[in-house]
Design a protein around this motif. Structure first.
Motif, mmCIF file in Angstrom:
data_model
loop_
_atom_site.group_PDB
_atom_site.id
_atom_site.type_symbol
_atom_site.label_atom_id
_atom_site.label_comp_id
_atom_site.label_asym_id
_atom_site.label_seq_id
_atom_site.Cartn_x
_atom_site.Cartn_y
_atom_site.Cartn_z
ATOM 1 N N ALA A 55 0.831 -1.212 0.000
ATOM 2 C CA ALA A 55 0.000 0.000 0.000
ATOM 3 C C ALA A 55 0.863 1.259 0.000
ATOM 4 N N PRO A 56 0.454 2.290 -0.759
ATOM 5 C CA PRO A 56 1.219 3.546 -0.835
ATOM 6 C C PRO A 56 1.014 4.389 0.419
ATOM 7 N N SER A 57 1.596 3.949 1.518
ATOM 8 C CA SER A 57 1.247 4.515 2.820
ATOM 9 C C SER A 57 1.960 5.819 3.143
ATOM 10 N N ARG A 58 3.084 6.107 2.459
ATOM 11 C CA ARG A 58 3.787 7.397 2.648
ATOM 12 C C ARG A 58 3.690 8.190 1.352
ATOM 13 N N MET A 59 2.832 9.186 1.324
ATOM 14 C CA MET A 59 2.686 10.027 0.144
ATOM 15 C C MET A 59 3.633 11.219 0.255
ATOM 16 N N GLY A 101 2.501 15.315 16.608
ATOM 17 C CA GLY A 101 2.351 16.608 15.958
ATOM 18 C C GLY A 101 1.987 16.604 14.493
ATOM 19 N N ALA A 102 1.624 15.462 13.935
ATOM 20 C CA ALA A 102 1.143 15.450 12.551
ATOM 21 C C ALA A 102 -0.229 16.117 12.482
ATOM 22 N N THR A 103 -0.556 16.687 11.326
ATOM 23 C CA THR A 103 -1.850 17.341 11.138
ATOM 24 C C THR A 103 -2.893 16.314 10.726
ATOM 25 N N LEU A 104 -3.942 16.165 11.524
ATOM 26 C CA LEU A 104 -5.015 15.231 11.192
ATOM 27 C C LEU A 104 -5.932 15.890 10.166
ATOM 28 N N VAL A 105 -5.939 15.361 8.966
ATOM 29 C CA VAL A 105 -6.692 15.938 7.855
ATOM 30 C C VAL A 105 -8.069 15.299 7.720
ATOM 31 N N ALA A 106 -8.154 13.995 7.967
ATOM 32 C CA ALA A 106 -9.431 13.274 7.835
ATOM 33 C C ALA A 106 -9.402 12.086 8.775
ATOM 34 N N GLY A 107 -10.607 11.648 9.199
ATOM 35 C CA GLY A 107 -10.699 10.480 10.061
ATOM 36 C C GLY A 107 -10.239 10.752 11.465
ATOM 37 N N GLY A 108 -9.508 9.812 12.028
ATOM 38 C CA GLY A 108 -9.023 9.960 13.389
ATOM 39 C C GLY A 108 -9.367 8.766 14.239
ATOM 40 N N HIS A 154 -14.951 -4.277 13.595
ATOM 41 C CA HIS A 154 -13.634 -3.671 13.782
ATOM 42 C C HIS A 154 -13.368 -2.622 12.695
ATOM 43 N N TYR A 155 -14.201 -1.613 12.669
ATOM 44 C CA TYR A 155 -14.133 -0.581 11.636
ATOM 45 C C TYR A 155 -13.190 0.552 12.034
ATOM 46 N N VAL A 156 -12.456 1.054 11.061
ATOM 47 C CA VAL A 156 -11.527 2.162 11.258
ATOM 48 C C VAL A 156 -11.924 3.299 10.320
ATOM 49 N N LYS A 157 -11.895 4.520 10.824
ATOM 50 C CA LYS A 157 -12.180 5.673 9.968
ATOM 51 C C LYS A 157 -11.063 5.833 8.927
ATOM 52 N N PRO A 158 -11.390 6.047 7.650
ATOM 53 C CA PRO A 158 -10.347 6.380 6.670
ATOM 54 C C PRO A 158 -9.625 7.648 7.132
ATOM 55 N N THR A 159 -8.353 7.532 7.414
ATOM 56 C CA THR A 159 -7.619 8.579 8.115
ATOM 57 C C THR A 159 -6.453 9.092 7.284
ATOM 58 N N VAL A 160 -6.276 10.405 7.286
ATOM 59 C CA VAL A 160 -5.158 11.041 6.581
ATOM 60 C C VAL A 160 -4.437 11.976 7.535
ATOM 61 N N PHE A 161 -3.133 11.837 7.606
ATOM 62 C CA PHE A 161 -2.268 12.788 8.302
ATOM 63 C C PHE A 161 -1.431 13.542 7.276
ATOM 64 N N GLY A 173 -3.550 -0.480 8.094
ATOM 65 C CA GLY A 173 -4.925 -0.032 8.202
ATOM 66 C C GLY A 173 -5.111 1.143 7.259
ATOM 67 N N PRO A 174 -6.321 1.686 7.155
ATOM 68 C CA PRO A 174 -6.605 2.772 6.207
ATOM 69 C C PRO A 174 -6.112 4.121 6.713
ATOM 70 N N VAL A 175 -4.791 4.254 6.848
ATOM 71 C CA VAL A 175 -4.178 5.457 7.421
ATOM 72 C C VAL A 175 -3.047 5.908 6.495
ATOM 73 N N LEU A 176 -3.179 7.107 5.949
ATOM 74 C CA LEU A 176 -2.197 7.667 5.020
ATOM 75 C C LEU A 176 -1.388 8.761 5.708
ATOM 76 N N ALA A 177 -0.079 8.764 5.475
ATOM 77 C CA ALA A 177 0.805 9.831 5.969
ATOM 78 C C ALA A 177 1.327 10.618 4.777
#
Length: 473
Positions: free
Chosen positions: A281-285, A340-347, A358-365, A381-385
């Protein structure tokens, strides 16, 4: 209910040596959907003995015999597509569209690839007075994961069969039902007794017995780097071959061009697929610092378009596979906020209205630096940095600044520039704009493992090379 409390050994379903039954959970409902037995070293001994006996003749099977068998298995897969998809959805939470699509299609696709490779594979090569012969390595222990369960079974079982090996498969005890259906398909296709064996179990009970077994010639493992290290250490005493496909923390370099917004959106939704439970997964953009704010806006919109929910409905993603996995992901989300990352979506927490499962919010930092925990550890998990870079040299440096090296991604309009950057990235795969090929080698650098799967490269993992010298030139 799925009831698979027996193991498939020597061409028949047999009871475990010591009964030890456990439940299989549906991660969307948190309810039991069936039972399996956990095996022991004694069950592994029985399977290995059967595989060793079968190898005496199967190693000398002809190309045509192996092709006929693979084609019979392919016909069996087509008959059981619906059963396979339902099992994958029930036990690991994949939406039915994904389970019946990518999960089953990859399984069938790898088999068709193996058939094509086998048709033209050179098992012998004459070099003057020397004949090089590629022979099956022998009895192979296979340990497969829960996240793409059918795909990983296919990547191991079909090339091993095609090259004349026998095998013992230990699927994940978290998602074992699909593997039991595979065993039924193999049986119906006429796989000779002992060539394919299935023993369910956990790592300590069965995985350890496989990796250290003196009569197993090779172990092929897909899973976490931590477990891979333990397997390699346990296998060292028997000097067997160990092939490993392990963890990943794949970079996705977004080029600064006219496709930027499209690339960010595609990279975000791509990260969320299979609930983020993909090792490539492309987890580090990685985006230019000057376009970080734009990336935040586009990624937020893309993440909000990803709808978690009931796998039997129209959800984009289902739950993650287990409570333990959910807990791990939540801890890493909290760590991202703390560092200190900026939470853009999810959380943190579950999506609204999905208290069960066991649902996780689609999350973007965003504004992530590469020393943060969420940039270093595989979250699964559905978490993008999203990280910033000053120029392409820094993008490559950040991409390579990881203990992993399984895959990487580059997105943009200039494919020649992408290729030039790709040559500098230390990873087993570089996907330019989502490029995909069933024949492409699959495997990692560094702590992402060793060896290669898929296509002809996968065949070479399962053979020994013999040199016969002194022939007439």
């Amino acid at each position: 209910m799925y009831e698979y409390t027996q193991f498939y050994i020597d061409g028949r379903w047999v009871d475990p040596v010591t009964p030890n039954t456990v439940e299989v959970e549906n991660p969307a409902t948190e309810q039991a959907i069936g039972h399996i037995s956990l095996g022991s070293a004694a069950d592994v001994d029985a399977a290995v003995a059967a595989a060793r006996r079968a190898f005496e003749s199967w190693q000398f099977s002809t190309r045509d015999e192996r092709l006929d068998l693979l084609k019979a298995i392919a016909a069996g897969i087509e008959k059981r597509r619906e059963d396979l998809a339902k099992a994958v959805s029930d036990e690991m939470g994949a939406p039915m569209a994904l389970a019946s699509g990518a999960h089953v299609n990859l399984f069938a696709g790898h088999l068709q690839t193996a058939i094509k490779v086998l048709e033209g594979f050179a098992f012998e090569k004459r070099d003057g007075a020397t004949l090089h012969i590629l022979e099956p390595i022998g009895v192979v222990g296979m340990i497969t994961p829960w996240n793409w369960p059918l795909n990983q079974i296919a990547c191991k079982v079909f090339p091993a069969l095609a090259t004349g090996n026998t095998m013992i498969l230990k699927p994940s005890e978290i998602a074992p039902v699909n593997a039991a259906i595979v065993a039924e398909i193999m049986h119906e296709a006429g796989v000779p007794a002992g060539v394919f064996n299935l023993v369910n179990g956990d790592g300590p009970g069965v995985g350890t017995a496989i990796s250290g077994h003196p009569d197993i010639d090779m172990v092929s493992f897909t899973g976490s780097t931590r477990a891979g290290i333990a397997i390699a250490a346990n296998a060292a005493g028997t000097v067997k071959r160990v092939a490993q496909e392990l963890g990943g923390k794949s970079p996705n370099i977004i080029l600064d061009d006219g496709a930027f917004a499209r690339s960010v959106a595609k990279g975000t939704t791509g990260m969320m697929g299979n609930s983020g439970q993909t090792c490539t997964a492309p987890s580090r953009m990685l985006v230019p610092h000057a376009r970080m704010e734009e990336a935040k806006r586009v990624a937020r919109e893309a993440a909000e378009s990803v709808i978690p929910g009931d796998p039997k409905g129209n959800a984009t993603i289902g739950p993650v596979v287990s409570k333990a996995q959910w807990d791990k992901i939540q801890g890493l989300i909290e760590k991202g906020i703390e560092e200190g990352a900026t939470l853009v979506a999810g959380g943190p927490g579950k999506p609204e209205g999905l208290e069960t499962g066991h649902y996780v919010k689609p999350t973007v930092f965003a504004d992530v630096t590469n020393d943060m925990t969420i940039a270093r550890e595989e979250i699964f998990g559905p978490v993008l940095a999203i990280l910033g870079y000053a120029d392409e040299d820094e993008a490559v440096r950040i991409a390579n600044d990881t203990e992993y090296g399984l895959a990487s991604h580059i997105s943009g309009e200039d494919t020649e520039k992408a290729l030039a950057l790709g040559r500098r990235i230390r990873a087993g795969r570089v996907a330019i704009n989502g490029g995909y090929d069933m024949n492409a080698a699959f495997g990692g650098y560094k702590k992402s493992g060793n060896g290669r799967e898929w296509g002809e490269f996968g065949f070479h993992e399962f053979v020994e090379i013999k040199a016969v010298m002194g022939l007439p030139a």
